[in-house]
Scaffold this active site. Sequence first.
Site, mmCIF file in Angstrom:
data_model
loop_
_atom_site.group_PDB
_atom_site.id
_atom_site.type_symbol
_atom_site.label_atom_id
_atom_site.label_comp_id
_atom_site.label_asym_id
_atom_site.label_seq_id
_atom_site.Cartn_x
_atom_site.Cartn_y
_atom_site.Cartn_z
ATOM 1 N N GLY A 10 0.843 -1.197 0.000
ATOM 2 C CA GLY A 10 0.000 0.000 0.000
ATOM 3 C C GLY A 10 0.870 1.235 0.000
ATOM 4 O O GLY A 10 2.084 1.142 -0.188
ATOM 5 N N ASP A 11 0.240 2.380 0.174
ATOM 6 C CA ASP A 11 0.940 3.662 0.218
ATOM 7 C C ASP A 11 1.918 3.808 -0.947
ATOM 8 O O ASP A 11 1.497 3.914 -2.075
ATOM 9 C CB ASP A 11 1.645 3.846 1.571
ATOM 10 C CG ASP A 11 0.654 3.961 2.729
ATOM 11 O OD1 ASP A 11 -0.558 3.846 2.489
ATOM 12 O OD2 ASP A 11 1.090 4.141 3.876
ATOM 13 N N ASN A 12 3.205 3.746 -0.658
ATOM 14 C CA ASN A 12 4.186 3.999 -1.727
ATOM 15 C C ASN A 12 4.598 2.693 -2.416
ATOM 16 O O ASN A 12 5.768 2.418 -2.624
ATOM 17 C CB ASN A 12 5.431 4.688 -1.151
ATOM 18 C CG ASN A 12 5.073 5.934 -0.366
ATOM 19 O OD1 ASN A 12 4.315 5.875 0.606
ATOM 20 N ND2 ASN A 12 5.617 7.066 -0.771
#
Lengths: 749, 749
Positions: free
Chosen positions: A338-340
Site C-alpha cells: 500500500g501507500d508507496n
Amino acid sequence: MLFALKYGVDLEIIQRSSIMGKRTGQLTLPGEENFFEETKELVERLGADAIRDSDGTHLDPKSKTLPVKIYSTYFVARGHNEFAKKHPEECQQFYLMSKPLTAYSSHLEIPYMEGFFPKQVSPDFDHDPKKWWELIDRSTGEVVEPSLWSLKTEKKEEGNHYLLILENAIPFHRYTLSFLAYALWDPTELYNHITNQWGDKPGDIPFDIRKPHSKAFAKSCLSQWLAEHPDTDVVRFTTFFYHFTLLFNHEEKEKYVDWFGYGNTVSTDALEAFEKEYGYALRPEDLVDEGYFNSTFRIPTKAYLDYMDFIQRFVAKEAKELVELCHKEGREAMMFLGDNWIGTEPYGKYFSSIGLDSVVGSVGGGATLRLISDIPGVRYTEGRFLPYFFPDSFSPGMHPEKEAIENWISARRAIFRSPIDRIGYGGYLSLAYKFPAFLDSMEKVAEEFREIHQAVKGQKAYNKCKVAILNAWGKIRSWQAYMVAHALYYQQIYSYFGILEALSGMAVEVEFLSFTDLLENGIPKDIDVILNAGDAGTSWSGGEIWQNEKLCTMLRQFVYEGGGFIGVGEPCATQYQGSFFQLSDVLGVEKELGFSLSTDKYFKTEKTAHFLLEDFSKEELSFGESKKNIYATEKDTEILEYSDGSVHLSAHAFGKGRGIYMAGLPYSPKNTRLLLRALLYSCGKENEYALYQATNPNCEVHAYPEKGLLAVLNNSQVPQDTGYYDGKGRLQEIHLEAGEMQWHRAEKL
Amino acid sequence: MLFALKYGVDLEIIQRSSIMGKRTGQLTLPGEENFFEETKELVERLGADAIRDSDGTHLDPKSKTLPVKIYSTYFVARGHNEFAKKHPEECQQFYLMSKPLTAYSSHLEIPYMEGFFPKQVSPDFDHDPKKWWELIDRSTGEVVEPSLWSLKTEKKEEGNHYLLILENAIPFHRYTLSFLAYALWDPTELYNHITNQWGDKPGDIPFDIRKPHSKAFAKSCLSQWLAEHPDTDVVRFTTFFYHFTLLFNHEEKEKYVDWFGYGNTVSTDALEAFEKEYGYALRPEDLVDEGYFNSTFRIPTKAYLDYMDFIQRFVAKEAKELVELCHKEGREAMMFLGDNWIGTEPYGKYFSSIGLDSVVGSVGGGATLRLISDIPGVRYTEGRFLPYFFPDSFSPGMHPEKEAIENWISARRAIFRSPIDRIGYGGYLSLAYKFPAFLDSMEKVAEEFREIHQAVKGQKAYNKCKVAILNAWGKIRSWQAYMVAHALYYQQIYSYFGILEALSGMAVEVEFLSFTDLLENGIPKDIDVILNAGDAGTSWSGGEIWQNEKLCTMLRQFVYEGGGFIGVGEPCATQYQGSFFQLSDVLGVEKELGFSLSTDKYFKTEKTAHFLLEDFSKEELSFGESKKNIYATEKDTEILEYSDGSVHLSAHAFGKGRGIYMAGLPYSPKNTRLLLRALLYSCGKENEYALYQATNPNCEVHAYPEKGLLAVLNNSQVPQDTGYYDGKGRLQEIHLEAGEMQWHRAEKL
C-alpha cells in the site's frame, strides 16, 4: 470422539486441541511508548511474537526485553524535509490535468491549478513548460501549438493564482492543460494530517530516488538508520518510492484516488530515460489519458504498459539494493502492500527479484486476504486485521469486537484456501486495552488462526475445479480487479467485486489471465472455466479486443470441447458484426442496444427447477446493480431468471461445455453458492458439487484429503444446522455455534 | 355568459353552440354489405359524409344513394395472383440474412431458410446466387469467396430444405448468409390471414412495379378499376408499392417488424439501376446491415440514405402516375399511411410531388395524430380512430366506448395544436351497431371534433416557445422517432416516445432537425430549445457525430447566447476526449462508465424547490426506464432529483441559456408539465409559463388569441377543478366535468 449419525455413517470430530500444538507466535501487535507493562501482559496473553511501531507511534525502549521481534516502520522517500528542501529539484512529480474549460471567445484563461490543493502540488516551472506541458483542444484532440499560449502567475492573498492564457482559442471548444507539478506532501501523511488535524506540523516532502542526491541519500540514510536501530529485527518498508495517486482539492477533500495509479512516478528524468530506452517519447497525454490517468478500468495502451514496465524494473532494482542493505545487517525486509507501493506489483514480473522476506497488507475480507496470501516470491505474508486501533472504532460505547469478528470471519474462509503466515494489528494498543471484549476477540482470532495455519499450511486443499478470471490485466492485478481505492465500496464495483470475494474462500483454484496471455499462449490446459465480467468498454470486460477473431475462436473451441465460460454484466462486449456480446453463441444471450428491437424476442420462459437454483427461491436472487435488456437468442438457452423484460441468469450448452450469463454477483453466502454451481455446471463438473460440501449456504467445507482432515465453517454469526457431504458424497448432519469451525476426519482420497 | 370570479377578473365562457355551426361532415364510417338501413341510420345520426370499405368488407350496392362520398380501398401491387403467377420473376424481393451460425469444423452447413416462413419467402435462384448473395464471416467481417461455397436443395416432406455448404470454414468462426428471396405473400394480408384463420385462401402475391409487366399492369388495372367503380369518389390507396418490412417465422409468428423498413423494395433491377445512377454498387450488406436491416435506431449510412432517396424518387414518380389517373377520372386520391407506404415518406422530399389529395392514418394518441395532421403537401388529412370494429374489442360484455374515449382524449389535445381535417373508423359497422354506448361515444367524438376543427383550423395557436428535436433523421421521421412497429409499446422506447406524446398537445412549436441539417445550415433562427434524446449509439442520440467539433461548437454557442438544450437518457453521447456526454459542459452532468471512478464526485445535494418541480412531489417523478451513473460535474449544476447514486433531473446555466438533463420522460400529464417547464427554463422563457396555462396538470389550455378564443381541456376521465392563467397571467378558477372541454373568451394579444 465418535457420533452415531443418520445414514449410518460415522462422523469423527477432531478435537481442536489435537490440531493446535502451538499457542504462540505468528502474531504482531502494535507497541506504544509508556505502555510497556500492558504490552508485556498482552504479548503473553495473546502469544504475540512481534511488536511494531507505526506512522505516529513509537515503541517503548524496553520492548527489546520482550521475547518478540521488533518491526520498525521505515519510510524511504519521505520524512527528511531538511534534505528535501535542500534539493527541491528532486521533489517527486505529477502530471496533472486542469478541469476542462470551454472558451467563450478567442481569449481563454485557464486557472489550471483550480481545484488542486496548493500545499500538495505546485506547478513545475523548472522544466520548460513549453516542452513538457500540453494544452489540448478537447473538441478535436489536437495539441495547441505552445507558441500560442503564455503563462502568468498572479500573487494573491490566498496564494499564487496561476493562469494559462490563450489568445487564439476557438470559441466554444473545450481545453485542458496537462502540466507537470511538484508533489510537496506525501499523500498518506497528508491524509493523516488532515484526518487527525495535525495543525502546523509540516508535511513530509516526497523526494525522487531516481535523482542522484535522493538515491544516495536513501541508501546512506537506511545504512545509518540500521546502525542506529540495532533492536529492529524487521524493517517494515512503508513502502518504497512512489505513492499511489492520491490528490486533494483546494478544500482538502479527496479529489482523485487510484490505488494503482502511477501518477507520482513521473519526472522529466524518467521520461527522458524512457525515451532513451524505448526509442520513443511519451507524451503527457500518455499519462494524463484524457483525465482518466490510466485508471485500471481503462484498457491499457501499449505506451502505458511500457511505462509501467519501465517503472517496475526501476523500482525493483532500487528496492533490491535497500533490501540487501537490511540483509547485510542481519535484518529482515518486509514490504507494506500500500501507500508507496507503486512499481512493486507483487504479481508483477520483477517483484521476486527485490528479495523481500515478506509482505504485510491490510485485510478487508476474503479477496484482500488472498491478494496478500497468494503473493509468490516471499518467505511469508502477514495480514493486518481490522479494526485499526484508532478512536473512530475505539471510543466509549463502541463494540470494536464486532467489526473484528466480522472481519475475521470474512477472511477466515480465504485463509483455508491460501493461508497467510501471520496476522497483526495496528494503531494504539492503549486504546484497544480499554476494551476487554475486544481483547477476548483478538485471543479467539489468534487461536483460530494458528490452528488453521498449522492444519492446512502446505496442504493441498481439495478443489472442485479451476477458474481463470479473464480481463485486460491478468495476473498483475490478481485479486485486484474492480478496485478503485483499496477495498472501498463503490456502487459501480460491488456487483463484480463480489465474484472475487466469493471465490476467495471457495473450493476452487483461481488464476488471473489477460487477453494477451491467451493470444500469446492459448488457454492453459488445467483451466476448467473462464470468467469475464465487467462493464462494456472497461479493461475488465475488454472492449474492442473482442473483435479479435483469434480470441473468440479460442474461447468458443474451449467451451465446445467441454470448458465453461461465465459472463457477468457486460462480458465480451463490443459492437461488431451484428453482435454486442461477441460470444453470444456461447452464452445464448445478447444485449439489446436498440438496433435489434425490430427482431422478435421469443424466449422468456424461466426454468422452474435447475441445478443452479437449488439453494434459492427466486426472490432471493440478487444481481446487485444488475443489467437490463438482456435477451435469450436461442431456444435452448436455459433462462433461470427473467424479470422486468430481461434475462439476469441463464445457461446455454455449447458443444460439451456451457456458457452462463449473470447480470451481476454481489457478495453473499447464497451468491457464493450460485457462483460455485455456475462454475461446475459450465464445465460439466456438477458431480463434484456434492463432495466436501455443506448444504447450508452459511456454512462451507474445506477439505485436505491427503491429510485426512476437513473443516466445516459457520460463516455466520448465529448458530447453524447444516448437512455436509464428505468426500464420498455421504451426508452428515451437524450443528455449529455462531462463527464456529469444526475439524472432522476426511477419508484420504 | 358571465361569471363573477376570484381575483375580480371576468370569465366569459363561450357556449359550444356558438362555435359549432356545423353538425355534419368530416366523418368517415366503414360500410358493410347487407347492412344498408343501419348504415343509413348511423350516417344520419352521426353526420357522416363518407363511407369506406376495407380489406375484407364490401360496401352495400345501395351505398351510393346516401349523401356520402364513397372511399374504396385500392391495392396497387397485390390481389392479382393470376397476373403475379404469370410473372413469377416480377415478384417482390427481400434480402434476408440467415441466423448466425458457428462452424464447429471446416465443414459448415447453413440451413439458411431456417426460421423463415416458407409460404412468405422463398430463395431466389433465378439471379445468380454467386453474384447476389454474400456469405460473411462475422468473426472478421470478410466476405467468403463465392467459389468456396455451394448450394443444395433437399426435398423433404415438410417442404424444401435449403443448404449452403462451405468446406473451407474456419472452425469457430460465425457465418451468415445474405440471400435474395422472393416475397410470396403480402405481409399485411398474411397477418390478417393468420389472425383471422382464413385457412386455404391463397395469399396475395406482391408484384414489383419496377418490372415492366407489373408496371403496365398496375396502371391498366387502375384504369379498368376506375371505369368499373364509377361510384368511388375517393381512391384509398392501401398503399402503393412496397410494404414495410414484416417477416414471419416458420411457426407463423412475427419474426421481424420495422414500420420504416425498406426490406421489400429490393430487386436486382433496383440494385442495377442504383449502380447506374449513383456510380457505385450496393453490397447486400448495405441493406442487410449485420442483421439490423437499417432499423431507424441505426445511424444511417451514406449508402442507405442514397438508397432511400433512390427508392423514394422512384415511388413518388410511379405513384404520381396513378394519382393522375384518378384525377383524370375525377376521383380523389387518398393514401393510407401504413402497410405498403415505403418510399412515400410524407415528410420526405418527394412526397408532395405525388399530388395526393389526402392522407389517412391510424391514431394511437397525440404523437400519431400529429404524424398525420402535420403532413405538408396534401389538401386534407384524416385520422382513423380506435378501436377498430373487430371482435377483439366488440364482444359481449366489452366496453369499446372506454377505449374510444381514451383514444379520443389522448388525440384531442394534439388536434388543438394541429387539427386533422377528418376523422373516421374502420372494421365491421354491424359489430359497432350492437354497442349503443359506443355509438353515443362516436357521436360525442364527432361533435367535439367538428367543434374544435371549426374553431381552430387555420388559426395560429399561442405557442410558448419552439423546440427542435435533434437526431440523425430529422424531418423525414417527424413524430416517428423511437418507433419500431407503428405506435406499439416497447420497453426500450416509452421513456423517449413520451417526449413526443407530451409535445403533441403542448403549447409549443415542434420541429424535427437532423445533424446534417445543423451542420449544413446551422440552427434555424426561430428555435428556442434543442432536444436530443436516446440511448447512446442509436440514431436518436447520434453516436459518433458528437465527435464533430462543428456540431458541439454550434450547440454550445446556441445555448451560451440564450438557447436551451435538453438531453434525455444518453444525449450527445460518444466516448471521446475524456467525455461521454460531449455537451457535459452545457448539461453540467456526465455519465460514469467506470473510467473516472477515481475522481471524487462532490455534488449530490438536491434542490428542494425549483421552477421545474412546482407540480411535483419528489415521489411523483418518474423517469421510466431511467439511467444510472449520471453525476453532476459542476458545483452550479442544479440537481433536481438524485437517488440511488445518480442524478435523474438537473439544470445548468451555460451563458444565457441552460442545459437540462432528464433520465427519461415516459408520457404522463405530470411529465408533460415537467417537459414544458424544462423547455421554458432552458431558454429563459419561464415568464411564458403562466400565460394560457392550467394549474391542474390534468388540464390544458389552448389559446387562439387572434380569434379571442381559448379552450380549457380536462384530459382526464374524472371531474377536475383547475385554475388557469389567461393571456395576461390572471388566474381563473373553473370546474370541468370528466373529459370536458370549455371554450372561453381570450383577450386578443
